[in-house]
Design a protein around this motif. Structure first.
Motif, PDB file in Angstrom:
ATOM      1  N   GLN A 134      81.533  35.902  60.431  1.00 18.14           N
ATOM      2  CA  GLN A 134      82.615  34.975  60.112  1.00 18.14           C
ATOM      3  C   GLN A 134      82.407  33.628  60.801  1.00 18.14           C
ATOM      4  O   GLN A 134      82.601  32.572  60.190  1.00 18.14           O
ATOM      5  N   ARG A 135      81.986  33.654  62.076  1.00 19.07           N
ATOM      6  CA  ARG A 135      81.733  32.402  62.795  1.00 19.07           C
ATOM      7  C   ARG A 135      80.613  31.609  62.142  1.00 19.07           C
ATOM      8  O   ARG A 135      80.679  30.380  62.044  1.00 19.07           O
ATOM      9  N   LEU A 136      79.585  32.303  61.695  1.00 17.79           N
ATOM     10  CA  LEU A 136      78.455  31.622  61.044  1.00 17.79           C
ATOM     11  C   LEU A 136      78.888  30.967  59.735  1.00 17.79           C
ATOM     12  O   LEU A 136      78.498  29.834  59.446  1.00 17.79           O
ATOM     13  N   LEU A 137      79.703  31.666  58.954  1.00 15.13           N
ATOM     14  CA  LEU A 137      80.169  31.089  57.686  1.00 15.13           C
ATOM     15  C   LEU A 137      81.060  29.880  57.933  1.00 15.13           C
ATOM     16  O   LEU A 137      80.936  28.853  57.261  1.00 15.13           O
ATOM     17  N   GLU A 138      81.967  29.990  58.901  1.00  9.94           N
ATOM     18  CA  GLU A 138      82.843  28.862  59.217  1.00  9.94           C
ATOM     19  C   GLU A 138      82.038  27.680  59.745  1.00  9.94           C
ATOM     20  O   GLU A 138      82.320  26.527  59.413  1.00  9.94           O
ATOM     21  N   ALA A 139      81.022  27.979  60.565  1.00 10.81           N
ATOM     22  CA  ALA A 139      80.170  26.908  61.085  1.00 10.81           C
ATOM     23  C   ALA A 139      79.359  26.266  59.970  1.00 10.81           C
ATOM     24  O   ALA A 139      79.169  25.035  59.953  1.00 10.81           O
ATOM     25  N   ALA A 140      78.876  27.064  59.023  1.00 12.24           N
ATOM     26  CA  ALA A 140      78.115  26.520  57.898  1.00 12.24           C
ATOM     27  C   ALA A 140      78.968  25.571  57.069  1.00 12.24           C
ATOM     28  O   ALA A 140      78.524  24.485  56.677  1.00 12.24           O
ATOM     29  N   VAL A 141      80.209  25.960  56.809  1.00 15.34           N
ATOM     30  CA  VAL A 141      81.126  25.105  56.051  1.00 15.34           C
ATOM     31  C   VAL A 141      81.397  23.810  56.810  1.00 15.34           C
ATOM     32  O   VAL A 141      81.367  22.711  56.242  1.00 15.34           O
ATOM     33  N   ALA A 142      81.654  23.926  58.120  1.00 22.22           N
ATOM     34  CA  ALA A 142      81.944  22.736  58.929  1.00 22.22           C
ATOM     35  C   ALA A 142      80.733  21.802  58.976  1.00 22.22           C
ATOM     36  O   ALA A 142      80.879  20.575  58.877  1.00 22.22           O
ATOM     37  N   CYS A 143      79.535  22.363  59.115  1.00 23.99           N
ATOM     38  CA  CYS A 143      78.326  21.531  59.154  1.00 23.99           C
ATOM     39  C   CYS A 143      78.110  20.809  57.828  1.00 23.99           C
ATOM     40  O   CYS A 143      77.742  19.627  57.802  1.00 23.99           O
ATOM     41  N   LEU A 144      78.324  21.498  56.722  1.00 23.02           N
ATOM     42  CA  LEU A 144      78.191  20.857  55.423  1.00 23.02           C
ATOM     43  C   LEU A 144      79.173  19.704  55.282  1.00 23.02           C
ATOM     44  O   LEU A 144      78.830  18.628  54.789  1.00 23.02           O
ATOM     45  N   ALA A 154      69.456  26.545  62.440  1.00 19.79           N
ATOM     46  CA  ALA A 154      69.546  26.340  63.885  1.00 19.79           C
ATOM     47  C   ALA A 154      70.812  25.569  64.255  1.00 19.79           C
ATOM     48  O   ALA A 154      71.494  25.905  65.236  1.00 19.79           O
ATOM     49  N   VAL A 155      71.135  24.539  63.480  1.00 21.09           N
ATOM     50  CA  VAL A 155      72.338  23.743  63.747  1.00 21.09           C
ATOM     51  C   VAL A 155      73.591  24.594  63.557  1.00 21.09           C
ATOM     52  O   VAL A 155      74.531  24.550  64.365  1.00 21.09           O
ATOM     53  N   VAL A 156      73.613  25.374  62.488  1.00 20.68           N
ATOM     54  CA  VAL A 156      74.765  26.238  62.224  1.00 20.68           C
ATOM     55  C   VAL A 156      74.911  27.279  63.324  1.00 20.68           C
ATOM     56  O   VAL A 156      76.020  27.536  63.814  1.00 20.68           O
ATOM     57  N   ALA A 157      73.791  27.882  63.728  1.00 22.15           N
ATOM     58  CA  ALA A 157      73.835  28.899  64.779  1.00 22.15           C
ATOM     59  C   ALA A 157      74.376  28.318  66.086  1.00 22.15           C
ATOM     60  O   ALA A 157      75.202  28.944  66.766  1.00 22.15           O
ATOM     61  N   GLU A 158      73.914  27.124  66.428  1.00 18.41           N
ATOM     62  CA  GLU A 158      74.388  26.481  67.662  1.00 18.41           C
ATOM     63  C   GLU A 158      75.887  26.228  67.604  1.00 18.41           C
ATOM     64  O   GLU A 158      76.615  26.476  68.569  1.00 18.41           O
ATOM     65  N   ARG A 159      76.359  25.759  66.455  1.00 16.17           N
ATOM     66  CA  ARG A 159      77.794  25.484  66.310  1.00 16.17           C
ATOM     67  C   ARG A 159      78.608  26.778  66.392  1.00 16.17           C
ATOM     68  O   ARG A 159      79.717  26.786  66.929  1.00 16.17           O
ATOM     69  N   ALA A 160      78.038  27.854  65.847  1.00 16.11           N
ATOM     70  CA  ALA A 160      78.741  29.138  65.862  1.00 16.11           C
ATOM     71  C   ALA A 160      78.680  29.821  67.226  1.00 16.11           C
ATOM     72  O   ALA A 160      79.379  30.811  67.460  1.00 16.11           O
ATOM     73  N   GLY A 161      77.811  29.316  68.105  1.00 16.83           N
ATOM     74  CA  GLY A 161      77.692  29.904  69.424  1.00 16.83           C
ATOM     75  C   GLY A 161      76.878  31.173  69.446  1.00 16.83           C
ATOM     76  O   GLY A 161      77.107  32.062  70.280  1.00 16.83           O
ATOM     77  N   VAL A 162      75.902  31.285  68.519  1.00 17.82           N
ATOM     78  CA  VAL A 162      75.035  32.463  68.482  1.00 17.82           C
ATOM     79  C   VAL A 162      73.587  31.994  68.465  1.00 17.82           C
ATOM     80  O   VAL A 162      73.292  30.823  68.202  1.00 17.82           O
ATOM     81  N   SER A 163      72.687  32.913  68.730  1.00 21.34           N
ATOM     82  CA  SER A 163      71.273  32.558  68.709  1.00 21.34           C
ATOM     83  C   SER A 163      70.786  32.428  67.269  1.00 21.34           C
ATOM     84  O   SER A 163      71.387  32.975  66.342  1.00 21.34           O
ATOM     85  N   ARG A 164      69.677  31.718  67.111  1.00 16.00           N
ATOM     86  CA  ARG A 164      69.101  31.603  65.772  1.00 16.00           C
ATOM     87  C   ARG A 164      68.676  32.974  65.258  1.00 16.00           C
ATOM     88  O   ARG A 164      68.823  33.276  64.067  1.00 16.00           O
ATOM     89  N   GLY A 165      68.179  33.825  66.162  1.00 18.06           N
ATOM     90  CA  GLY A 165      67.788  35.173  65.770  1.00 18.06           C
ATOM     91  C   GLY A 165      68.968  35.977  65.239  1.00 18.06           C
ATOM     92  O   GLY A 165      68.843  36.710  64.249  1.00 18.06           O
ATOM     93  N   ALA A 166      70.127  35.830  65.912  1.00 20.27           N
ATOM     94  CA  ALA A 166      71.329  36.533  65.451  1.00 20.27           C
ATOM     95  C   ALA A 166      71.754  36.019  64.082  1.00 20.27           C
ATOM     96  O   ALA A 166      72.180  36.794  63.219  1.00 20.27           O
ATOM     97  N   ALA A 167      71.638  34.700  63.885  1.00 21.83           N
ATOM     98  CA  ALA A 167      71.991  34.115  62.588  1.00 21.83           C
ATOM     99  C   ALA A 167      71.091  34.659  61.490  1.00 21.83           C
ATOM    100  O   ALA A 167      71.553  35.021  60.402  1.00 21.83           O
ATOM    101  N   HIS A 178      71.845  38.185  60.177  1.00 19.47           N
ATOM    102  CA  HIS A 178      72.876  38.249  59.131  1.00 19.47           C
ATOM    103  C   HIS A 178      72.436  37.557  57.845  1.00 19.47           C
ATOM    104  O   HIS A 178      72.736  38.030  56.747  1.00 19.47           O
ATOM    105  N   PHE A 179      71.734  36.443  58.003  1.00 25.84           N
ATOM    106  CA  PHE A 179      71.305  35.649  56.855  1.00 25.84           C
ATOM    107  C   PHE A 179      69.837  35.275  57.053  1.00 25.84           C
ATOM    108  O   PHE A 179      69.536  34.278  57.730  1.00 25.84           O
ATOM    109  N   PRO A 180      68.911  36.054  56.506  1.00 25.98           N
ATOM    110  CA  PRO A 180      67.477  35.848  56.760  1.00 25.98           C
ATOM    111  C   PRO A 180      66.963  34.465  56.392  1.00 25.98           C
ATOM    112  O   PRO A 180      66.038  33.964  57.024  1.00 25.98           O
ATOM    113  N   THR A 181      67.549  33.836  55.372  1.00 25.22           N
ATOM    114  CA  THR A 181      67.083  32.516  54.960  1.00 25.22           C
ATOM    115  C   THR A 181      68.248  31.537  54.903  1.00 25.22           C
ATOM    116  O   THR A 181      69.422  31.925  54.887  1.00 25.22           O
ATOM    117  N   ARG A 182      67.914  30.270  54.867  1.00 26.50           N
ATOM    118  CA  ARG A 182      68.925  29.222  54.735  1.00 26.50           C
ATOM    119  C   ARG A 182      69.705  29.394  53.436  1.00 26.50           C
ATOM    120  O   ARG A 182      70.929  29.202  53.396  1.00 26.50           O
TER     121      ARG A 182
END
Length: 210
Positions: free
Chosen positions: A20-30, A41-54, A57-61
């Motif tokens: 949920q944090r990743l999706l909300e961060a993706a929307v905010a970044c867009l 990487a930008v979305v992961a940082e905003r969501a407060g998770v590692s790029r690996g964790a992102a 959940h979502f293997p590709t952009r």
């Protein structure tokens, strides 16, 4: 015999929360940065998770932002339902004095807010990203129908009267245009005058039905 209480899995709860944090961060970044600068990487940082964790959940952009399309659609639909629920509780009856202006102003706020701003970014990307294009088009068609139906209900409009359907749709098209213009500048004073005029036009059209 007492029914077994549902056992919650903390790991699954954390996974859902991260998604949920990743999706909300993706929307905010867009909405804030556009497609080009909205990397995983930008979305992961905003969501407060590692790029690996992102990427777990979502293997590709494309996976991430395809899911973000659905998330934006669901959030916009929820906002529309909340608007309709609020209008039902309002003291004004459908079509009564002040009701049209309230509905018009509330819908314009949705179209000029961050959810629609993110949706506009997705429209642009979908025009040249094949994987997003079909999904965005289908979701926008559904949201468009839902928005029109809810606007008609909130306004208490009778679409069997000639010109009413076109007037409601014309207002929604105008609101989208204001949302697009809002990407460049927040000209609220001018927008408020335009919204007030459209409220008067719709009020006249709806009153003419009787």
């Amino acid at each position: 015999m007492t029914p077994r209480a549902e056992v919650r899995d903390p790991k699954q709860d954390r996974s859902r929360a991260t998604r949920q944090r990743l999706l909300e961060a993706a929307v905010a970044c867009l909405a804030e940065h556009g497609w080009a600068r909205s990397t995983v990487a930008v979305v992961a940082e905003r969501a407060g998770v590692s790029r690996g964790a992102a990427q777990h959940h979502f293997p590709t952009r494309e996976d991430l932002f395809t899911a973000a399309v659905q998330h934006v659609a669901e959030e916009r639909s929820a906002a529309l339902r909340a608007l309709l629920s609020h209008e039902r509780r309002d003291q004004h009856e459908p079509g009564g004095p002040g009701r049209v202006a309230e509905v018009v102003e509330a819908l314009v706020e949705l179209y000029t807010g961050p959810l629609f701003r993110a949706a506009l970014q997705l429209w642009v990307v979908a025009s040249y990203e094949e994987q997003l294009g079909a999904r965005v088009a289908a979701l926008e068609a559904r949201i468009g129908r839902e928005t029109h139906r809810m606007a008609v209900e909130a306004l208490g409009a009778d679409e069997s009267v000639p010109g009413v359907r076109e007037s409601v749709q014309g207002f929604l098209d105008m609101a989208r245009g204001l949302g697009l213009a809002n990407l460049l500048t927040d000209d609220r004073a001018r927008r408020d005058r335009v919204v007030a005029q459209w409220a008067r036009i719709l009020d006249d059209v709806l009153r003419a039905r009787t």
